[in-house]
Design a protein around this motif. Structure first.
Motif, short mmCIF file in Angstrom:
data_model
loop_
_atom_site.label_atom_id
_atom_site.label_comp_id
_atom_site.label_asym_id
_atom_site.label_seq_id
_atom_site.Cartn_x
_atom_site.Cartn_y
_atom_site.Cartn_z
N LEU A 33 0.82 -1.21 0.00
CA LEU A 33 0.00 0.00 0.00
C LEU A 33 0.85 1.26 0.00
N ARG A 34 1.89 1.25 0.87
CA ARG A 34 2.69 2.47 1.00
C ARG A 34 3.47 2.79 -0.27
N ALA A 35 4.09 1.76 -0.84
CA ALA A 35 4.84 1.96 -2.08
C ALA A 35 3.92 2.46 -3.19
N LEU A 36 2.72 1.92 -3.24
CA LEU A 36 1.79 2.33 -4.30
C LEU A 36 1.27 3.75 -4.09
N MET A 37 0.99 4.11 -2.85
CA MET A 37 0.60 5.51 -2.57
C MET A 37 1.72 6.44 -3.03
N CYS A 38 2.92 6.06 -2.73
CA CYS A 38 4.08 6.88 -3.09
C CYS A 38 4.18 7.00 -4.62
N TYR A 39 3.98 5.88 -5.29
CA TYR A 39 4.06 5.87 -6.76
C TYR A 39 3.04 6.81 -7.38
N TRP A 40 1.78 6.70 -6.94
CA TRP A 40 0.75 7.52 -7.56
C TRP A 40 0.84 8.99 -7.12
N GLY A 41 1.44 9.22 -5.95
CA GLY A 41 1.73 10.60 -5.55
C GLY A 41 2.74 11.22 -6.51
N TRP A 42 3.69 10.43 -6.89
CA TRP A 42 4.73 10.83 -7.86
C TRP A 42 4.14 11.07 -9.24
N ARG A 43 3.36 10.12 -9.71
CA ARG A 43 2.76 10.22 -11.04
C ARG A 43 1.79 11.40 -11.10
N GLY A 44 1.02 11.58 -10.00
CA GLY A 44 0.05 12.67 -9.96
C GLY A 44 0.73 14.03 -10.02
N ALA A 45 1.99 14.08 -9.57
CA ALA A 45 2.73 15.35 -9.59
C ALA A 45 3.59 15.47 -10.84
N GLY A 46 3.36 14.56 -11.79
CA GLY A 46 4.07 14.69 -13.06
C GLY A 46 5.34 13.86 -13.20
N GLY A 47 5.61 12.98 -12.21
CA GLY A 47 6.79 12.11 -12.32
C GLY A 47 6.60 11.08 -13.43
N GLU A 48 7.71 10.69 -14.07
CA GLU A 48 7.65 9.68 -15.15
C GLU A 48 7.42 8.29 -14.58
N PRO A 49 6.76 7.42 -15.35
CA PRO A 49 6.64 6.03 -14.91
C PRO A 49 8.02 5.36 -14.94
N ALA A 50 8.18 4.35 -14.07
CA ALA A 50 9.39 3.52 -14.07
C ALA A 50 10.69 4.30 -13.85
N HIS A 51 10.61 5.47 -13.23
CA HIS A 51 11.82 6.24 -12.92
C HIS A 51 12.52 5.59 -11.72
N SER A 52 13.85 5.54 -11.78
CA SER A 52 14.57 4.83 -10.72
C SER A 52 14.36 5.48 -9.34
N ASP A 53 14.18 6.80 -9.29
CA ASP A 53 14.01 7.45 -7.99
C ASP A 53 12.76 6.96 -7.26
#
Lengths: 363, 363
Positions: free
Chosen positions: A56-76
């Motif tokens: 859950l936590r990793a996924l929340m983090c991922y979609w928080g990133w994507r929602g703010a314009g982060g690229e998919p599959a970015h190493s960070d």
């Protein structure tokens, strides 16, 4: 269409995180092997704990990133997901010692695993004590790993950045929240009953809601350079969601099906957890039932009949209904806040799905 | 002249570290207070633990830095010193739970402090269990603080640097070494006696020597940009020094004066520590004494007469002499390596003093 894309992206991210964790732990295993082959069980415990779980936590983090314009599959963001998973594993290891939980996801918890190793090897002195000591050290190692991985993000998570501030705050708050949780177990019975629900709500905010949903989502956003407005919007969604998530967890801890939760039925009652559910019950039950509750909570040897009686009290006094209403109210708040977020279709759909799973789950 | 300068510089550094710790913990206290006033005892425990102590690790780090050309009073080395002190405090908190040590520096250990709080407040359920749980969380918090502070160093300690690699390795090794230590307590009695001394030496290398002297010195050096040759020279000095330091500690754990060590006499025997000293005794004592040793080690309720008898065995079989000889040998190695280091007078004198204090101390 969107649901399909969410599934694909999420599957890719989860598998990237798993591969990254595998690689990191493999390297650490190499270092440990140069110290002594005897250290292998510590690494084995950590590896098996970070395999699986809801992420859950990793996924929340991922979609928080994507929602703010982060690229998919970015190493960070993959690295951040790994750090959160390792932190969660460390917290679970120590939590299970603190709560004396002998099972985790249907198998033995880490301290139990070490006690069993002690017994099967025919070692000297006390197996339970050895198990606790070994699990304290395994959790410490895992906590250090979490940090080591988080630092690998580099520039975006350097000291002084919003991402680092969130990560630091998350750790401090969850530890403080867990302390408030064990404090309430022992101090709750002698503190004012009227304040029980409020205290329990504050506990779940810090030990769970901020840590499970609010901070991971904000962390992902911050790593992608989210504005303060977006981060505030994330909080307005994720904080009530996390509280609803934990309230659901508390209900499952008393009424959950052991076959689904992987935990013995009524474990939270034996542990003496002073949850919101229990807080309502203590206040709403008639005096005799309320006294029975206070006497029985925290008894390690509660039998099935006693657990059933406690459940009856919690249901009949309306505490279960009150908790379900609170979950509804918080969920509504969360979903309303979600719809106000300035997100594109993909992260919006993904967060909606995560939120639905979090509040309606059975395990 | 040089001794005077060493004293002045060291005094300045120790007071800078103390001020920095005070400032950092003050800020954290502010964050914690916004969560709940109930969290104050966690912060109090950490603060009192980082006040005082020998500061051996911070000082090794400082002189490693100065020896590699780092400036005095530079904020990076002060920050590194603080991170080491916080890490040491975290390790001590968890160590004392693992070893069931109720005293630390003459006062109650952290878990004991929380048990006492439980009792004085008249809280419900088990005070000892509450103490352990609260101390696990306090140690976790302190471990997180250590990391948070280390990251503040910034560029010189970023991911991929030698300094960060040393800090990561130090943490992993000390946790692995502590696991080997508790493993030997339970597995030692059923493993081959002939290997006891070797196993005990490996334990002190990882749980103590690398962590107390080798890694802190190298960390300071690395932060100042030391060459690989200098770092190797540091190791040749600090590793045998750290081993001698721990062997001295082991002797004090059995023969030390409680008034000076701040620990009850014979505590290591009750704990069942399988030290090098004990390894020699198990191998060199006559069969009856050796069996007595195996039976008595790890008994929590050892009386004074039994402790005295164990001491007699350890002395008469030559184990104490053998350990003292090993300390001499390792000290000589360390001092010879020290004189070969390409250092100016000031760091050389300082390291010589630290080394002398480490191997000849009474507490």
């Amino acid at each position: 269409m969107t649901a399909e894309s969410v599934r694909a992206e999420q599957g890719q991210f989860v598998s990237d995180v798993a591969a990254n964790l595998h690689g990191f732990l493999g390297e650490q295993q190499g270092t440990m092997a140069t110290i002594s082959p005897d250290v292998a069980p510590l690494m084995g415990s950590i590896s098996s704990l970070v395999t699986g779980g809801k992420r859950l936590r990793a996924l929340m983090c991922y979609w928080g990133w994507r929602g703010a314009g982060g690229e998919p599959a970015h190493s960070d963001i993959i690295t951040a997901g790994c750090a959160l998973e390792l932190f969660q594993a460390a917290a679970l290891i120590h939590d299970d010692i603190i709560d004396r939980s002998d099972t985790r996801r249907g198998g033995p918890s880490v301290h139990k695993r070490f006690s069993q190793l002690h017994e099967s090897e025919g070692w000297a002195l006390d197996s339970e004590r050895f198990g606790h000591a070994a699990a304290i050290l395994t959790g410490d190692l895992c906590l250090s790993f979490s940090e080591e991985v988080f630092t690998q993000i580099g520039r975006r998570a350097a000291s002084g950045t919003t991402a680092r501030r969130i990560f630091n705050l998350m750790r401090a708050e969850v530890m403080a929240g867990q302390y408030l949780d064990i404090l309430e177990e022992v101090a709750g019975p002698v503190r004012d009953r009227a304040g029980a629900v409020n205290r329990a709500q504050s506990i779940i905010r810090f030990k769970s809601a901020k840590y499970s949903t609010e901070h991971p989502l904000a962390l992902g956003g911050a790593l992608a350079g989210a504005s303060d407005e977006l981060l505030q919007g994330y909080s307005a969604f994720a904080l009530p969601l996390g509280e609803a998530f934990q309230l659901r967890d508390d209900i499952l801890g008393v009424f959950g099906d052991p076959g689904t939760t992987g935990k013995p039925a009524g474990d939270d009652l034996r542990e003496g957890k002073r949850t919101v559910l229990v807080g309502y019950a203590v206040n709403q039950a008639d005096p005799a039932d309320s006294t029975y509750l206070d006497t029985m909570l925290g008894k390690q040897d509660l039998g099935e009949a006693e657990v059933a009686e406690l459940r009856r009290i919690i249901v009949e006094c309306g505490a279960l209904d009150a908790t379900e209403s609170l979950i509804d109210e918080l969920s509504n708040q969360a979903f309303e806040a979600l719809e106000r977020l300035p997100l594109t279709d993909l992260p919006l759909t993904a967060l909606r799905q995560l939120a639905e799973a979090a509040v309606s789950r059975a395990a």
